[in-house]
Write an enzyme that holds these catalytic residues in place. Structure first.
Site, PDB file in Angstrom:
ATOM      1  CB  CYS A 150     -27.450  33.294   4.817  1.00 42.51           C
ATOM      2  SG  CYS A 150     -25.719  33.645   5.118  1.00 42.51           S
TER       3      CYS A 150
ATOM      4  CG  HIS B 299     -28.646  31.319   8.217  1.00 43.36           C
ATOM      5  ND1 HIS B 299     -27.741  30.377   7.778  1.00 43.36           N
ATOM      6  CD2 HIS B 299     -27.980  32.508   8.237  1.00 43.36           C
ATOM      7  CE1 HIS B 299     -26.587  30.975   7.528  1.00 43.36           C
ATOM      8  NE2 HIS B 299     -26.699  32.266   7.798  1.00 43.36           N
TER       9      HIS B 299
ATOM     10  CG  ASN C 191     -22.997  31.675   8.668  1.00 45.58           C
ATOM     11  OD1 ASN C 191     -23.442  30.988   7.762  1.00 45.58           O
ATOM     12  ND2 ASN C 191     -23.333  32.942   8.844  1.00 45.58           N
TER      13      ASN C 191
HETATM   14  O1  UT7 Z   1     -25.302  34.855   7.659  1.00 45.94           O
HETATM   15  C1  UT7 Z   1     -25.096  36.222   7.775  1.00 45.94           C
HETATM   16  C2  UT7 Z   1     -23.644  36.357   8.020  1.00 45.94           C
HETATM   17  N1  UT7 Z   1     -23.203  37.307   8.963  1.00 45.94           N
HETATM   18  C3  UT7 Z   1     -23.686  37.483  10.202  1.00 45.94           C
HETATM   19  O2  UT7 Z   1     -24.658  36.928  10.614  1.00 45.94           O
HETATM   20  C4  UT7 Z   1     -22.926  38.446  11.060  1.00 45.94           C
HETATM   21  C5  UT7 Z   1     -23.755  39.064  12.128  1.00 45.94           C
HETATM   22  N2  UT7 Z   1     -22.910  39.780  13.044  1.00 45.94           N
HETATM   23  C6  UT7 Z   1     -22.178  39.172  13.967  1.00 45.94           C
HETATM   24  O3  UT7 Z   1     -22.228  37.966  14.080  1.00 45.94           O
HETATM   25  C7  UT7 Z   1     -21.352  40.024  14.905  1.00 45.94           C
HETATM   26  O4  UT7 Z   1     -21.517  41.383  14.546  1.00 45.94           O
HETATM   27  C8  UT7 Z   1     -19.848  39.668  14.907  1.00 45.94           C
HETATM   28  C9  UT7 Z   1     -19.658  38.305  15.556  1.00 45.94           C
HETATM   29  C10 UT7 Z   1     -19.284  39.666  13.503  1.00 45.94           C
HETATM   30  C11 UT7 Z   1     -19.063  40.675  15.720  1.00 45.94           C
HETATM   31  O5  UT7 Z   1     -19.593  40.738  17.028  1.00 45.94           O
HETATM   32  P1  UT7 Z   1     -19.966  42.149  17.671  1.00 45.94           P
HETATM   33  O6  UT7 Z   1     -20.426  41.868  19.006  1.00 45.94           O
HETATM   34  O7  UT7 Z   1     -20.882  42.883  16.728  1.00 45.94           O
HETATM   35  O8  UT7 Z   1     -18.548  42.840  17.719  1.00 45.94           O
HETATM   36  P2  UT7 Z   1     -18.076  44.244  17.093  1.00 45.94           P
HETATM   37  O9  UT7 Z   1     -17.985  44.152  15.618  1.00 45.94           O
HETATM   38  O10 UT7 Z   1     -18.901  45.330  17.694  1.00 45.94           O
HETATM   39  O11 UT7 Z   1     -16.618  44.325  17.675  1.00 45.94           O
HETATM   40  C12 UT7 Z   1     -16.379  44.433  19.072  1.00 45.94           C
HETATM   41  C13 UT7 Z   1     -14.869  44.415  19.288  1.00 45.94           C
HETATM   42  C14 UT7 Z   1     -14.123  45.360  18.369  1.00 45.94           C
HETATM   43  O12 UT7 Z   1     -13.053  45.908  19.119  1.00 45.94           O
HETATM   44  P3  UT7 Z   1     -13.155  47.372  19.762  1.00 45.94           P
HETATM   45  O13 UT7 Z   1     -13.371  48.305  18.605  1.00 45.94           O
HETATM   46  O14 UT7 Z   1     -14.315  47.325  20.702  1.00 45.94           O
HETATM   47  O15 UT7 Z   1     -11.834  47.544  20.436  1.00 45.94           O
HETATM   48  C15 UT7 Z   1     -13.574  44.464  17.311  1.00 45.94           C
HETATM   49  O16 UT7 Z   1     -12.406  44.958  16.721  1.00 45.94           O
HETATM   50  O17 UT7 Z   1     -14.356  43.107  19.014  1.00 45.94           O
HETATM   51  C16 UT7 Z   1     -13.277  43.202  18.077  1.00 45.94           C
HETATM   52  N3  UT7 Z   1     -13.261  42.000  17.268  1.00 45.94           N
HETATM   53  C17 UT7 Z   1     -12.694  40.864  17.686  1.00 45.94           C
HETATM   54  N4  UT7 Z   1     -12.060  40.545  18.827  1.00 45.94           N
HETATM   55  C18 UT7 Z   1     -11.621  39.291  18.970  1.00 45.94           C
HETATM   56  C19 UT7 Z   1     -13.781  41.800  16.039  1.00 45.94           C
HETATM   57  N5  UT7 Z   1     -13.563  40.528  15.643  1.00 45.94           N
HETATM   58  C20 UT7 Z   1     -12.885  39.929  16.653  1.00 45.94           C
HETATM   59  C21 UT7 Z   1     -12.400  38.630  16.843  1.00 45.94           C
HETATM   60  N6  UT7 Z   1     -11.762  38.362  18.022  1.00 45.94           N
HETATM   61  N7  UT7 Z   1     -12.541  37.678  15.928  1.00 45.94           N
END
Ligand code: UT7
Length: 331
Positions: A114, A258, A288
């Site tokens: 990135c 980014h 992204n």
């Molecule tokens: O360029 C660099 C590239 N990467 C990034 O910038 C990533 C940065 N991080 C993020 O963007 C976020 O961490 C994510 C969008 C990936 C995830 O969002 P979050 O608010 O951190 O969610 P989380 O990982 O804490 O997950 C919350 C819940 C989980 O369920 P439980 O354990 O609370 O029951 C996940 O299993 O959301 C669930 N979950 C989803 N639900 C629906 C994870 N992915 C999904 C999904 N749809 N696609």
């Protein structure tokens, strides 16, 4: 010593629009969850036989050259940033060189994920400063849709990443318009918080039948760890760029972060105390796109008349490595 300036910018995105609703067919997710957690409404996926990382980069480059009002043969160096090259080797730089019919100029492929755009800009800037080259073509292009899996086990990355390309023409500065600074950093301590281990060269057999089914060919991302680091490192890098040049956030006409996650961009904005009109985001439409995200956003900002002569624009990025940084440019 010379300075470099951004003279033109272009972009190309595949025509296939993938909505959040489309993704719900393959995984337990929803439009509302994706919008709330990432800000993304849709992204583009490439079409096999039509789009490649190198040909998308070439199209973006042609637009950048037209806007810079230069002919292709003025290009002295190609820098190509991608984590998703057409071939394992050679990199796409030489493929663009071939498509543009440019002979005997260097083509440099970089990764830096990135932060590929920022690293590329810093390299271009150094080559121009020393006087070795006058015109550098910098491309960021990615096809990520086929490295993700549209399934429950792949959903944390599948909803985020998209395909596309952006390109810049960077030339020796002739007036006040110039790249004022680039600051790029890396810290490999957390390399495995966002990485793609396979097929890698450290195993006796790079690709096994098991890998095709057990999920080990998918990118691995600790989303929360990346989020936390990105929201710390990106605002600090912008402040460093401003302070280095004797400016404050009030002097900034535009910040193009980014496009990783709209919530990350909003937190960066908040920490820097920037107004909405000082920050440009388009992740809503493209997801992204890794190395392509900043040049695509700059190209759209350019089209919308937001890149004004004399305007002060900052860029910042953070990604897998971890690698991050900033650049400050007077347009
Ligand atoms: O360029 C660099 C590239 N990467 C990034 O910038 C990533 C940065 N991080 C993020 O963007 C976020 O961490 C994510 C969008 C990936 C995830 O969002 P979050 O608010 O951190 O969610 P989380 O990982 O804490 O997950 C919350 C819940 C989980 O369920 P439980 O354990 O609370 O029951 C996940 O299993 O959301 C669930 N979950 C989803 N639900 C629906 C994870 N992915 C999904 C999904 N749809 N696609």
């Amino acid at each position: 010593m010379f300075s470099s300036a951004i003279k033109g910018v272009g972009h190309y995105v595949p025509s296939r629009v993938i909505t959040n609703e489309y993704l719900t067919q393959f995984m337990d997710t929803s439009h509302d969850w994706i919008v709330e957690r990432t800000g993304i409404h849709e992204r583009r996926f490439f079409t096999e036989g039509v789009d490649t990382v190198s040909n998308m980069g070439t199209k973006a480059a042609q637009m950048a050259c037209e806007r810079a009002n230069i002919t292709i043969d003025q290009i002295d160096l190609i820098i190509f940033a991608t984590l998703s090259p057409d071939y394992f080797f050679p990199g796409p730089g030489v493929l663009v060189q071939r498509e543009l019919k440019l002979k005997n100029i260097p083509a440099l492929d970089i990764r830096q994920q990135c932060a590929g755009f920022l690293y590329g800009l810093s390299i271009a800037d150094q080559y121009i400063k020393t006087g070795l080259y006058k015109t550098v073509l910098l491309i960021g292009s990615e096809i990520q849709s086929n490295m993700m899996e549209l399934s429950n086990r792949g959903r944390n990355t599948a909803v985020i990443f998209g395909d596309g390309a952006g390109a810049l023409v960077i030339q020796r500065a002739e007036d006040e318009s110039k790249v004022l600074s680039t600051h790029v950093y890396a810290d490999g301590t957390n390399a495995e918080e966002l990485y793609m281990p396979n097929p890698g060269s450290s195993r006796a057999t790079r690709l096994t039948n098991e890998m095709l089914t057990d999920g080990s060919l998918l990118p691995v991302m600790n989303g929360q760890a990346v989020f936390k680091e990105a929201t710390t490192k990106m605002p600090a890098a912008v402040l460093e760029a401003l302070e280095h040049n004797g400016f404050t956030t009030e002097d900034l006409d535009l910040l193009i972060p980014h496009q990783a996650n709209l919530r990350i961009a909003q937190m960066v904005q908040k920490q820097l105390g920037l107004r909405n009109d000082q920050v440009f985001n388009n992740i809503q439409k493209y997801g992204n796109t890794t190395a392509a995200s900043i040049p695509i956003a700059l190209s759209e900002a350019w089209e919308q008349g937001l890149v004004k002569k004399g305007g002060l624009i900052a860029f910042t990025a953070f990604g897998s490595g971890f690698v991050w940084g900033s650049a400050l440019v007077r347009f």
